[in-house]
Design a protein around this motif. Structure first.
Motif, PDB file in Angstrom:
ATOM      1  N   UNK A 240       0.645  -1.007  -0.489  1.00  0.00           N
ATOM      2  CA  UNK A 240       0.010   0.038   0.000  1.00  0.00           C
ATOM      3  C   UNK A 240       1.025   1.322   0.145  1.00  0.00           C
ATOM      4  N   UNK A 241       1.822   1.137   0.462  1.00  0.00           N
ATOM      5  CA  UNK A 241       2.916   2.235   0.518  1.00  0.00           C
ATOM      6  C   UNK A 241       3.568   2.729  -1.254  1.00  0.00           C
TER       7      UNK A 241
ATOM      8  N   UNK B  62       0.310   7.087  -5.910  1.00  0.00           N
ATOM      9  CA  UNK B  62      -1.173   8.216  -6.234  1.00  0.00           C
ATOM     10  C   UNK B  62      -0.541   9.325  -6.551  1.00  0.00           C
ATOM     11  N   UNK B  63       0.529   9.226  -5.479  1.00  0.00           N
ATOM     12  CA  UNK B  63       0.185  11.135  -5.783  1.00  0.00           C
ATOM     13  C   UNK B  63       1.171  11.119  -7.032  1.00  0.00           C
TER      14      UNK B  63
ATOM     15  N   UNK C 149      11.441   2.766   5.101  1.00  0.00           N
ATOM     16  CA  UNK C 149      11.127   1.802   5.545  1.00  0.00           C
ATOM     17  C   UNK C 149      11.667   0.443   6.013  1.00  0.00           C
TER      18      UNK C 149
ATOM     19  N   UNK D 146      12.175   6.540  14.066  1.00  0.00           N
ATOM     20  CA  UNK D 146      11.474   7.606  14.121  1.00  0.00           C
ATOM     21  C   UNK D 146       9.898   7.415  13.441  1.00  0.00           C
ATOM     22  N   UNK D 147       8.995   8.014  14.227  1.00  0.00           N
ATOM     23  CA  UNK D 147       7.644   7.699  14.012  1.00  0.00           C
ATOM     24  C   UNK D 147       6.739   6.532  14.701  1.00  0.00           C
TER      25      UNK D 147
ATOM     26  N   UNK E 109       5.400   4.547  18.740  1.00  0.00           N
ATOM     27  CA  UNK E 109       4.814   5.012  19.226  1.00  0.00           C
ATOM     28  C   UNK E 109       5.821   5.542  20.914  1.00  0.00           C
TER      29      UNK E 109
ATOM     30  N   UNK F 109      -6.494   9.952  -4.285  1.00  0.00           N
ATOM     31  CA  UNK F 109      -6.881   8.680  -4.136  1.00  0.00           C
ATOM     32  C   UNK F 109      -6.636   8.214  -2.798  1.00  0.00           C
TER      33      UNK F 109
ATOM     34  N   UNK G 113      -7.462   5.381   0.461  1.00  0.00           N
ATOM     35  CA  UNK G 113      -7.293   3.858   0.631  1.00  0.00           C
ATOM     36  C   UNK G 113      -7.790   3.861   1.883  1.00  0.00           C
TER      37      UNK G 113
ATOM     38  N   UNK H 170      -3.093   3.932   3.984  1.00  0.00           N
ATOM     39  CA  UNK H 170      -1.804   4.651   3.596  1.00  0.00           C
ATOM     40  C   UNK H 170      -0.396   5.176   3.947  1.00  0.00           C
ATOM     41  N   UNK H 171      -0.885   6.128   4.887  1.00  0.00           N
ATOM     42  CA  UNK H 171       0.115   7.366   4.816  1.00  0.00           C
ATOM     43  C   UNK H 171       1.648   6.367   5.560  1.00  0.00           C
ATOM     44  N   UNK H 172       2.681   7.224   5.374  1.00  0.00           N
ATOM     45  CA  UNK H 172       4.195   7.394   5.536  1.00  0.00           C
ATOM     46  C   UNK H 172       4.680   7.004   6.683  1.00  0.00           C
ATOM     47  N   UNK H 173       4.402   6.288   7.518  1.00  0.00           N
ATOM     48  CA  UNK H 173       4.720   6.022   8.413  1.00  0.00           C
ATOM     49  C   UNK H 173       5.871   6.636   9.325  1.00  0.00           C
ATOM     50  N   UNK H 174       7.219   7.022   8.590  1.00  0.00           N
ATOM     51  CA  UNK H 174       8.356   7.325   8.896  1.00  0.00           C
ATOM     52  C   UNK H 174       8.126   9.498   8.726  1.00  0.00           C
TER      53      UNK H 174
ATOM     54  N   UNK I  27       4.240  15.708   1.370  1.00  0.00           N
ATOM     55  CA  UNK I  27       5.461  14.872   0.132  1.00  0.00           C
ATOM     56  C   UNK I  27       4.834  15.320  -1.066  1.00  0.00           C
TER      57      UNK I  27
ATOM     58  N   UNK J 118       3.897  12.223  13.898  1.00  0.00           N
ATOM     59  CA  UNK J 118       3.488  10.888  13.611  1.00  0.00           C
ATOM     60  C   UNK J 118       2.258  10.010  13.378  1.00  0.00           C
TER      61      UNK J 118
ATOM     62  N   UNK K  84       0.900   6.454  13.418  1.00  0.00           N
ATOM     63  CA  UNK K  84       1.149   5.829  14.583  1.00  0.00           C
ATOM     64  C   UNK K  84       0.723   6.284  15.729  1.00  0.00           C
ATOM     65  N   UNK K  85       0.830   8.077  15.938  1.00  0.00           N
ATOM     66  CA  UNK K  85       0.147   8.799  17.236  1.00  0.00           C
ATOM     67  C   UNK K  85      -1.347   9.478  16.938  1.00  0.00           C
ATOM     68  N   UNK K  86      -1.821   8.809  15.382  1.00  0.00           N
ATOM     69  CA  UNK K  86      -3.511   9.416  15.299  1.00  0.00           C
ATOM     70  C   UNK K  86      -4.200   8.297  15.187  1.00  0.00           C
TER      71      UNK K  86
ATOM     72  N   UNK L 283      -3.589  14.379   1.980  1.00  0.00           N
ATOM     73  CA  UNK L 283      -2.640  14.258   1.061  1.00  0.00           C
ATOM     74  C   UNK L 283      -2.912  14.560  -0.008  1.00  0.00           C
ATOM     75  N   UNK L 284      -3.732  13.763  -0.379  1.00  0.00           N
ATOM     76  CA  UNK L 284      -4.264  13.299  -1.584  1.00  0.00           C
ATOM     77  C   UNK L 284      -4.409  15.334  -2.600  1.00  0.00           C
TER      78      UNK L 284
END
Lengths: 257, 254
Positions: free
Chosen positions: A132-133, A139-140, A155, A231-232, A234, B93, B95, B99-103, B112, B145, B147-149, B161-162
């Motif tokens: 999905x990444x 898609x961007x 990642x 990073x990222x 929790x 798009x 999803x 599919x957010x970028x976790x980093x 981005x 980030x 993971x915090x949402x 983002x889209x």
């Protein structure tokens, strides 16, 4: 029993005397240089060939597959001997033979060999990133390469670093194979000395202490790299150094990134 | 002219024919909701629209331009990658699994696209990203980030983002299906405001009938890779013509 204990012939002062002996230090330095440079080559090759292996181009995939197949499928020592003794015979060029010192041959052979293992490690890292990444990045409007560089590889790094640390520690130790082609690295230096003074155990202990010192230092560094890459998360993993800093600055508890 | 035009799209994965000649037109500013049973080809259709999956036959164009293909000798040839990427950039798009970028932080995620694809200077992109986060009600979470949402917050960031790429068309692939029930509303609210205030052209695959009635200009029922019926939401949901549609609606209401 007591008789055996009393008869023990091990002199710690000899260990101490040779621990910082010039020949040993020189050898340790050679081991370190060969390992670090060969590992860098391995990482670069591994990154490149891993990208080729996951690409859609069958020629790239095939070339990378062959590389891994050959260099993982034959002993590193064999590859070293091919490079150092085999190639100069076949090529038969004085300049090539002169330029190819044992030191350089060890770096090149171990680096290329390592690249094959790193290819699989980096590939596993890339595959570990959710598909999905890639979808989201594309898609961007990112191209495959840009998505790889900006989204997937950062990642993948998290998965790549721990086994890479393992590889580096193996490299530190396996670089002693280069003594076969006359390179006086750490273990080789110990061997040269005990061949003269016959204090086998003391010199082997000296070499062991140095290897352990190197692997310990690099394990700590690896922990720091993993922390940086978390990073990222929790909760970032805490490491020896981060805990020391916390302790000294009086800050406790979990850190939210 | 139609903002999105899908003509006789076919797609198969191995022996399974997922799209069996779907056609669909969406005018500029329209919101079309696609409903249908799981495996009916809804998600595949969205993925074909921005060429994440190539078509086997048929043609898809957005704002009059073919996506992923160009005319060649009376047929279609697949575009080169940079060209595909350029056309995709105009299609947003969202999803099911965000599919957010976790980093990257929420702000980094929204910036981005502009920074890496359009080459917008980071400062300018981040300024615009802040405005978009504000739009989806998350300006306070810019530095967090993913993971915090919560799931709902992540999906709102994903929408921002889209939007940052200023798309002509937005595709939503079951945007609330992975959310806890109490978080669905906040995402639907954001989508409603896109439709009403920005007049965004949207194609939404969803099971949220309430949302469809509220916002959609048209509802499309897809079954087994074909459009079975379409029309105003009130007609499709309250007086469906086909037995399959009735059956399906009965199931999701139960």
């Amino acid at each position: 029993m007591l008789a055996i204990l009393l008869a023990i012939d091990f002199k710690p002062d000899i260990v101490w005397k040779f621990l910082f002996d010039d020949v040993i230090i020189e050898g340790a330095w050679v081991t370190l240089q060969v390992s670090v440079v060969a590992m860098l080559i391995g990482v670069v090759f591994g990154g490149g060939f891993a990208l080729m292996k996951v690409s859609r181009n069958p020629v790239f995939r095939g070339a990378a597959g062959f590389y891994v197949w050959f260099f993982r499928g034959t002993p590193a020592l064999l590859q070293l001997l091919i490079l150092y003794f085999g190639l100069p015979q076949v090529i038969d060029n004085q300049q090539f033979t002169n330029e190819l010192t044992a030191f350089r041959a060890a770096i090149i052979a171990f680096g290329i060999n390592e690249g094959a293992y790193m290819t699989e490690i980096v590939r596993a890292g890339i595959l570990s990133v959710d598909t999905g990444q890639m979808d989201a990045a594309k898609s961007l409007g990112m191209t495959q390469m840009r998505a790889m560089r900006r989204v997937v590889l950062p990642q993948a790094m998290r998965v790549v670093v721990p086994p890479t640390g393992n590889e580096f520690i193996s490299m530190l130790k396996n670089s002693s194979l280069a003594f076969t082609i006359g390179l006086v690295e750490l273990l080789g230096a110990a061997k040269l000395i005990y061949a003269v003074n016959f204090r086998f155990m003391e010199l082997l202990v000296v070499a062991a202490i140095w290897y352990l010192a190197f692997t310990t230092i690099f394990s700590v560094l690896q922990g720091e790299v993993e922390r940086l890459l978390a990073v990222g998360d929790r909760e970032r993993p805490r490491t020896f150094i981060s805990r020391t800093i916390e302790l000294l600055s009086g800050k406790r508890g979990t850190e939210m990134v | 002219m139609a903002m999105l035009s899908v003509v006789d799209a076919h797609k198969r994965y191995g022996r399974v024919e997922v799209l069996r000649g779907i056609s669909l037109e969406v005018a500029k500013g329209q919101v079309v909701v696609i409903v249908g049973p799981s495996g009916s080809g809804k998600s595949t259709l969205l993925r074909c629209i921005n060429h994440l999956e190539p078509l086997d036959s048929g043609r898809i164009s957005v704002d009059g331009e073919l996506v992923g293909y160009r005319e060649k000798d009376g047929g279609l040839a697949e575009d080169r990658e940079p060209e595909i990427a350029r056309k995709r950039a105009a299609i947003g798009m969202v999803f099911q699994r965000f599919n957010l970028f976790p980093h990257l932080t929420a702000l980094g995620n929204v910036a981005a696209g502009p920074v890496w694809v359009k080459g917008t200077p980071r400062e300018k992109a981040e300024g615009e990203a802040k405005a978009l986060l504000d739009r989806v009600g998350l300006s306070a979470k810019a530095e967090n980030y993913p993971s915090q949402l919560s799931g709902g917050q992540q999906q709102r960031v994903a929408i921002a983002r889209a939007l940052a790429m200023q798309p002509k068309l937005m595709l939503f692939d079951e945007p609330t299906s992975a959310l806890d029930p109490e978080l669905v509303g906040e995402v639907l609210e954001v989508m409603k405001s896109l439709a009403r205030e920005m007049h965004m052209t949207m194609v939404v695959v969803t099971h949220e009938i309430g949302f469809a009635r509220d916002v959609a200009d048209r509802a499309v029922f897809v079954d087994e890779g074909r459009v079975l019926e379409e029309g105003p939401p009130s007609q499709v949901f309250d007086a469906p013509q086909h037995e399959r549609t009735r059956e399906f609606l009965g199931m999701i209401r139960a």
